[in-house]
Design a protein around this motif. Sequence first.
Motif, mmCIF file in Angstrom:
data_model
loop_
_atom_site.group_PDB
_atom_site.id
_atom_site.type_symbol
_atom_site.label_atom_id
_atom_site.label_comp_id
_atom_site.label_asym_id
_atom_site.label_seq_id
_atom_site.Cartn_x
_atom_site.Cartn_y
_atom_site.Cartn_z
ATOM 1 N N LEU A 4 -10.428 7.744 -13.387
ATOM 2 C CA LEU A 4 -8.979 7.739 -13.262
ATOM 3 C C LEU A 4 -8.559 7.213 -11.890
ATOM 4 C CD1 LEU A 4 -8.360 11.277 -14.802
ATOM 5 C CD2 LEU A 4 -8.097 9.064 -15.944
ATOM 6 N N PRO A 5 -7.400 6.560 -11.818
ATOM 7 C CA PRO A 5 -6.948 6.030 -10.520
ATOM 8 C C PRO A 5 -6.557 7.154 -9.573
ATOM 9 C CG PRO A 5 -5.279 5.682 -12.210
ATOM 10 C CD PRO A 5 -6.482 6.199 -12.917
ATOM 11 N N LEU A 6 -6.850 6.960 -8.296
ATOM 12 C CA LEU A 6 -6.462 7.913 -7.271
ATOM 13 C C LEU A 6 -4.981 7.760 -6.940
ATOM 14 C CD1 LEU A 6 -9.437 7.545 -4.745
ATOM 15 C CD2 LEU A 6 -9.106 9.379 -6.421
ATOM 16 N N LEU A 7 -4.332 8.867 -6.643
ATOM 17 C CA LEU A 7 -2.935 8.822 -6.242
ATOM 18 C C LEU A 7 -2.751 7.968 -4.987
ATOM 19 C CD1 LEU A 7 0.013 9.767 -6.395
ATOM 20 C CD2 LEU A 7 -0.669 11.819 -5.115
ATOM 21 N N THR A 8 -3.643 8.101 -4.028
ATOM 22 C CA THR A 8 -3.515 7.323 -2.790
ATOM 23 C C THR A 8 -3.610 5.827 -3.056
ATOM 24 O OG1 THR A 8 -5.877 7.724 -2.423
ATOM 25 C CG2 THR A 8 -4.329 9.147 -1.261
ATOM 26 N N GLU A 9 -4.461 5.424 -3.997
ATOM 27 C CA GLU A 9 -4.585 4.007 -4.337
ATOM 28 C C GLU A 9 -3.292 3.474 -4.957
ATOM 29 O OE1 GLU A 9 -9.399 3.960 -5.289
ATOM 30 O OE2 GLU A 9 -7.948 4.144 -6.930
ATOM 31 N N ILE A 10 -2.671 4.278 -5.800
ATOM 32 C CA ILE A 10 -1.414 3.869 -6.431
ATOM 33 C C ILE A 10 -0.320 3.744 -5.386
ATOM 34 C CG2 ILE A 10 0.398 4.612 -8.020
ATOM 35 C CD1 ILE A 10 -2.108 3.530 -9.411
ATOM 36 N N PHE A 11 -0.228 4.706 -4.495
ATOM 37 C CA PHE A 11 0.778 4.647 -3.434
ATOM 38 C C PHE A 11 0.605 3.390 -2.579
ATOM 39 C CE2 PHE A 11 1.826 9.480 -3.054
ATOM 40 C CZ PHE A 11 2.745 9.342 -4.076
ATOM 41 N N GLU A 12 -0.643 3.067 -2.266
ATOM 42 C CA GLU A 12 -0.899 1.897 -1.422
ATOM 43 C C GLU A 12 -0.557 0.590 -2.131
ATOM 44 O OE1 GLU A 12 -4.976 2.275 -0.393
ATOM 45 O OE2 GLU A 12 -4.668 4.029 0.907
ATOM 46 N N ALA A 13 -0.795 0.531 -3.429
ATOM 47 C CA ALA A 13 -0.647 -0.727 -4.156
ATOM 48 C C ALA A 13 0.759 -0.970 -4.696
ATOM 49 C CB ALA A 13 -1.651 -0.760 -5.317
ATOM 50 N N LEU A 14 1.522 0.097 -4.938
ATOM 51 C CA LEU A 14 2.838 -0.076 -5.546
ATOM 52 C C LEU A 14 3.857 -0.418 -4.462
ATOM 53 C CD1 LEU A 14 3.951 0.198 -8.447
ATOM 54 C CD2 LEU A 14 4.713 2.508 -7.828
ATOM 55 N N PRO A 15 4.675 -1.445 -4.671
ATOM 56 C CA PRO A 15 5.664 -1.820 -3.650
ATOM 57 C C PRO A 15 6.529 -0.638 -3.239
ATOM 58 C CG PRO A 15 5.566 -3.480 -5.376
ATOM 59 C CD PRO A 15 4.717 -2.339 -5.850
ATOM 60 N N ALA A 16 6.872 -0.597 -1.961
ATOM 61 C CA ALA A 16 7.591 0.544 -1.405
ATOM 62 C C ALA A 16 9.021 0.647 -1.917
ATOM 63 C CB ALA A 16 7.588 0.477 0.117
ATOM 64 N N ASP A 17 9.553 -0.428 -2.517
ATOM 65 C CA ASP A 17 10.916 -0.339 -3.036
ATOM 66 C C ASP A 17 10.967 0.295 -4.425
ATOM 67 O OD1 ASP A 17 9.729 -2.440 -4.375
ATOM 68 O OD2 ASP A 17 11.414 -3.816 -4.150
#
Length: 250
Positions: free
Chosen positions: A84-97
């Motif tokens: 499963l994807p890590l939450l930290t990886e999703i936060f880093e990859a998803l645009p901040a807007d």
Amino acid sequence: MIFEKSPTVIGHRGYGAGRLTPPGAASPVAENTLESLLAAAAAGLSWVEIDVTRTADDHLVLRHDPTVEGGDHIVDMPADASGLPLLTEIFEALPADVAIDVDVKTVLEDAVDAPSRRTGALLLPVLKREARRRRLLVTSFDPALLVFLRGELPDVPLGLLTWLRFPMWHAVPAAAGLDLQAIAVHTGSCGFEHPDSRLRPLEHCVDVAHQAGLDVIAWCPAADRAPDYACAGVDAMVVNDVPGVLSTLA
């Protein structure tokens, strides 16, 4: 107010419930994945929802139920074995807007594990960092988690989740009493679709929630019922069919 417009459409686990194929994709995108979240953003959504739970080695991963295929409990396995994807990886990859509704799935073991290993304690530093760069909302069925986060994250809005036969007449006072900012109500818990016809009309429930300082989020309305929830005054909808709901509301 949490949301910039009413109603705001929030992609449930990304683009939807895992059965939808975004434009340009060859196949449906799996829910709670970066691909699904990016597809929701590409469809024009400013908010997405993700489900988060913890693993045996104290990582936070994206998953909406406590098990993986085969029935193994996520809390019993290390993150790299879960796939499963890590939450930290999703936060880093998803645009901040792109704003994120983090739906936290606490685990039974939170009742007995050391405080430092409980879901809320693991989540807190991650949310503190992420709140500096994007808008967040944290929702959960677990009032103990929300009370813990309320004291530690005063600037991040929190919402109580309800499910099916837990009706709004209980949920609104509970959320207000916990000093939360939102209530996320499953469509089976409110006036249009709850089996108890004695419930107040949804419009009245939404009005009382607003008077109590709560935003109201309807989750999982069918695309053809989305206008009914919009007319009732809900502030946001968490939806399984992003293109269908956007088309109906338009």
